[in-house]
Design a protein around this motif. Structure first.
Motif, PDB file in Angstrom:
ATOM      1  N   ASP A  49      39.573  18.985  41.729  1.00 55.79           N
ATOM      2  CA  ASP A  49      39.335  17.977  40.702  1.00 55.79           C
ATOM      3  C   ASP A  49      39.917  18.403  39.359  1.00 55.79           C
ATOM      4  N   CYS A  50      39.977  17.459  38.436  1.00 59.98           N
ATOM      5  CA  CYS A  50      40.287  17.703  37.028  1.00 59.98           C
ATOM      6  C   CYS A  50      39.220  16.952  36.245  1.00 59.98           C
ATOM      7  N   SER A  51      38.018  17.518  36.249  1.00 59.22           N
ATOM      8  CA  SER A  51      36.844  16.807  35.733  1.00 59.22           C
ATOM      9  C   SER A  51      36.919  16.524  34.235  1.00 59.22           C
ATOM     10  N   GLY A  52      37.724  17.305  33.504  1.00 62.94           N
ATOM     11  CA  GLY A  52      37.831  17.081  32.070  1.00 62.94           C
ATOM     12  C   GLY A  52      38.743  15.928  31.697  1.00 62.94           C
ATOM     13  N   SER A  53      39.404  15.335  32.673  1.00 68.66           N
ATOM     14  CA  SER A  53      40.341  14.239  32.417  1.00 68.66           C
ATOM     15  C   SER A  53      39.656  12.890  32.609  1.00 68.66           C
ATOM     16  N   ARG A  54      40.416  11.824  32.363  1.00 73.97           N
ATOM     17  CA  ARG A  54      39.901  10.468  32.562  1.00 73.97           C
ATOM     18  C   ARG A  54      40.364   9.899  33.904  1.00 73.97           C
ATOM     19  N   ARG A  55      40.530  10.752  34.883  1.00 69.63           N
ATOM     20  CA  ARG A  55      40.923  10.281  36.219  1.00 69.63           C
ATOM     21  C   ARG A  55      39.866   9.296  36.730  1.00 69.63           C
ATOM     22  N   GLN A  56      40.289   8.396  37.624  1.00 70.14           N
ATOM     23  CA  GLN A  56      39.383   7.358  38.104  1.00 70.14           C
ATOM     24  C   GLN A  56      38.450   7.845  39.213  1.00 70.14           C
ATOM     25  N   CYS A  57      38.940   8.781  40.056  1.00 69.93           N
ATOM     26  CA  CYS A  57      38.142   9.215  41.203  1.00 69.93           C
ATOM     27  C   CYS A  57      38.607  10.588  41.664  1.00 69.93           C
ATOM     28  N   PHE A  58      37.672  11.346  42.220  1.00 69.25           N
ATOM     29  CA  PHE A  58      38.005  12.608  42.886  1.00 69.25           C
ATOM     30  C   PHE A  58      37.641  12.490  44.361  1.00 69.25           C
ATOM     31  N   VAL A  59      38.589  12.820  45.231  1.00 71.99           N
ATOM     32  CA  VAL A  59      38.376  12.786  46.670  1.00 71.99           C
ATOM     33  C   VAL A  59      38.472  14.216  47.194  1.00 71.99           C
ATOM     34  N   GLY A  60      37.381  14.720  47.747  1.00 72.49           N
ATOM     35  CA  GLY A  60      37.404  16.081  48.252  1.00 72.49           C
ATOM     36  C   GLY A  60      36.043  16.542  48.718  1.00 72.49           C
ATOM     37  N   SER A  61      35.953  17.812  49.036  1.00 72.73           N
ATOM     38  CA  SER A  61      34.713  18.403  49.517  1.00 72.73           C
ATOM     39  C   SER A  61      33.987  19.112  48.383  1.00 72.73           C
ATOM     40  N   LYS A  85      43.191  28.652  36.156  1.00 72.84           N
ATOM     41  CA  LYS A  85      42.497  27.446  35.703  1.00 72.84           C
ATOM     42  C   LYS A  85      41.828  26.686  36.851  1.00 72.84           C
ATOM     43  N   ASP A  86      41.928  27.225  38.059  1.00 73.52           N
ATOM     44  CA  ASP A  86      41.360  26.560  39.226  1.00 73.52           C
ATOM     45  C   ASP A  86      39.898  26.980  39.391  1.00 73.52           C
ATOM     46  N   ALA A  87      38.986  26.056  39.065  1.00 79.98           N
ATOM     47  CA  ALA A  87      37.547  26.360  39.130  1.00 79.98           C
ATOM     48  C   ALA A  87      37.000  26.245  40.542  1.00 79.98           C
ATOM     49  N   SER A  88      37.739  25.610  41.443  1.00 75.30           N
ATOM     50  CA  SER A  88      37.231  25.372  42.796  1.00 75.30           C
ATOM     51  C   SER A  88      36.987  26.683  43.543  1.00 75.30           C
ATOM     52  N   SER A  89      37.891  27.654  43.377  1.00 74.10           N
ATOM     53  CA  SER A  89      37.738  28.930  44.066  1.00 74.10           C
ATOM     54  C   SER A  89      36.497  29.676  43.588  1.00 74.10           C
ATOM     55  N   ASN A  90      36.200  29.555  42.292  1.00 78.67           N
ATOM     56  CA  ASN A  90      35.003  30.207  41.750  1.00 78.67           C
ATOM     57  C   ASN A  90      33.733  29.609  42.344  1.00 78.67           C
ATOM     58  N   LEU A  91      33.734  28.309  42.555  1.00 82.75           N
ATOM     59  CA  LEU A  91      32.571  27.660  43.170  1.00 82.75           C
ATOM     60  C   LEU A  91      32.406  28.097  44.618  1.00 82.75           C
ATOM     61  N   ILE A  92      33.520  28.253  45.322  1.00 88.27           N
ATOM     62  CA  ILE A  92      33.471  28.736  46.708  1.00 88.27           C
ATOM     63  C   ILE A  92      32.868  30.139  46.753  1.00 88.27           C
ATOM     64  N   LEU A  93      33.305  31.007  45.846  1.00 91.09           N
ATOM     65  CA  LEU A  93      32.784  32.374  45.789  1.00 91.09           C
ATOM     66  C   LEU A  93      31.294  32.385  45.465  1.00 91.09           C
ATOM     67  N   LEU A  94      30.884  31.522  44.544  1.00 90.98           N
ATOM     68  CA  LEU A  94      29.469  31.448  44.167  1.00 90.98           C
ATOM     69  C   LEU A  94      28.617  31.037  45.357  1.00 90.98           C
ATOM     70  N   ASP A 138      43.578  20.440  38.679  1.00 89.78           N
ATOM     71  CA  ASP A 138      42.999  21.705  38.235  1.00 89.78           C
ATOM     72  C   ASP A 138      42.429  21.451  36.847  1.00 89.78           C
ATOM     73  N   GLU A 139      41.811  22.461  36.259  1.00 91.21           N
ATOM     74  CA  GLU A 139      41.108  22.255  34.990  1.00 91.21           C
ATOM     75  C   GLU A 139      41.917  22.716  33.779  1.00 91.21           C
ATOM     76  N   SER A 140      43.214  22.906  33.933  1.00 87.03           N
ATOM     77  CA  SER A 140      44.024  23.352  32.803  1.00 87.03           C
ATOM     78  C   SER A 140      44.174  22.231  31.773  1.00 87.03           C
ATOM     79  N   GLU A 141      44.330  22.622  30.510  1.00 86.36           N
ATOM     80  CA  GLU A 141      44.494  21.637  29.435  1.00 86.36           C
ATOM     81  C   GLU A 141      45.753  20.801  29.648  1.00 86.36           C
ATOM     82  N   GLU A 142      46.786  21.426  30.176  1.00 90.00           N
ATOM     83  CA  GLU A 142      48.048  20.718  30.416  1.00 90.00           C
ATOM     84  C   GLU A 142      47.863  19.606  31.440  1.00 90.00           C
ATOM     85  N   THR A 143      47.168  19.916  32.540  1.00 94.93           N
ATOM     86  CA  THR A 143      46.933  18.903  33.576  1.00 94.93           C
ATOM     87  C   THR A 143      46.063  17.768  33.040  1.00 94.93           C
ATOM     88  N   VAL A 144      45.039  18.118  32.278  1.00 92.64           N
ATOM     89  CA  VAL A 144      44.180  17.105  31.657  1.00 92.64           C
ATOM     90  C   VAL A 144      45.023  16.162  30.798  1.00 92.64           C
TER      91      VAL A 144
END
Length: 347
Positions: free
Chosen positions: A135-147, A184-193, A110-116
């Protein structure tokens, strides 16, 4: 005298057989334990999959696929936190995984500061991280797997349009979207959009369909079930179209529709496609469902971690395909399964 000899013989036999039995039993335990240790030691790396308190058919499928792919590569994937007496939050499990010095982490982001912060801490400790589903796009994760969540919303929009076309006289509909309670979950907002823009393109702006959202508390085992049941009992709140953004919400919704005689009154659009949901689709309890390729999702997570550890590089995003399953699709699939079962019985 004879009875005395018999008693002595029985006592001697007992003293001999009991130690022998204990020795054999102990040896079996030792062999079994040794085999477990040997099997554990044969794995080159130890990955963990963290889904928090999500206990669903969807995540069982993702994990099974990840485990199967990992075993081919000499890697073990643990469903971290599963089966514990105490339920830990997702970020608590992330912290524990770093402390355990695992070799790789697969986690629902998720996009929360704590998770990042926790994901970045894992990377700082040399542990690669793959986010899955969200995803947690604000972090330094190596990869995101999803739709692509915007595309998920568009697909729901298309299904809403199909429902409206089937009943054009009732063009203004109340649509309720059940979302996870996570600000902090931005994915649901994108679905709504994606959903709103799809409908506006067809119906014009402002859209003739009233789309509302409800954040469902899923912290407890029965929180989602209670909320959805209360929704079906309240005539003022019950929607014309109910969209469930998780397999748990979907299961609770179609069960409530049956229990409270709302089948057909509430058009349910679900998420994922379990065996139980196939039956509900075939009976038109659920109109359609959107399901990701969970087999591919689990496989890609392991592949991304393995590739990064071997080469130091991996793709930043791995797309997972979506499939729309309608009532007609479910009936066809169940008929095929029935035919296969009958053929196997004849053999």
């Amino acid at each position: 005298m004879k009875n005395k000899k018999t008693a002595i013989f029985v006592l001697v036999a007992i003293f001999i057989l009991i130690p022998l039995g204990l020795t054999v039993f102990g040896y079996k335990i030792y062999v079994g334990t040794s085999r477990e240790i040997e099997q554990t030691a044969s794995y080159d790396r130890h990955y963990v999959m963290i889904t928090g308190n999500e206990d669903s058919v969807l995540w069982d499928s993702v994990y099974d696929s990840a485990l199967e792919e990992a075993e081919k590569r000499g890697i073990y994937v643990e469903r971290f936190g599963n089966g514990l007496a105490v339920e830990y939050e997702r970020n608590q499990l992330l912290k524990m995984a770093v402390q355990a010095s695992v070799d790789g982490i697969i986690v629902v982001g998720d996009e929360s500061e704590e998770t990042v912060a926790y994901i970045n801490d894992a990377v700082d400790h040399g542990i690669p991280v793959v986010t899955v589903f969200n995803d947690c796009s604000g972090s330094r994760r190596q990869c995101f797997v999803g739709s692509n969540n915007y595309h998920v919303g568009e697909e729901y929009g298309e299904q809403i349009k199909e429902i409206l076309k089937a009943n054009p006289k009732s063009y203004t509909r109340k649509v309720l979207v059940l979302m996870e309670e996570n600000p902090k979950d931005a994915s649901s907002n994108l679905i709504l959009l994606g959903m709103r823009e799809c409908l506006e393109e067809e119906l014009g702006e402002p859209c003739a369909v009233a789309i509302e959202t409800a954040q469902v508390d899923n912290s407890g085992s029965f929180s989602a079930e209670e909320y959805i049941r209360d929704l079906f009992l309240d005539e003022k709140q019950v929607p014309d179209i109910l969209i469930c953004l998780s397999d748990i919400y979907t299961q609770c919704a179609y069960q409530a529709a049956v229990d409270y005689n709302k089948v057909g009154d509430v058009q349910i659009l679900g998420y994922y496609c379990s065996d139980q949901l196939l039956d509900a689709l075939s009976k038109d309890i659920v109109k359609a469902t959107i399901t990701p390729d969970t087999e591919k999702m689990g496989r890609l997570c392991v592949q991304a971690l393995d590739e990064y550890e071997r080469t130091g590089y991996t793709n930043g995003y791995e797309a997972v395909d979506l499939r729309i399953v309608t009532s007609a699709d479910a009936k066809k699939l169940l008929a095929e399964r029935q035919k296969e079962s009958e053929e196997d019985t004849e053999k």
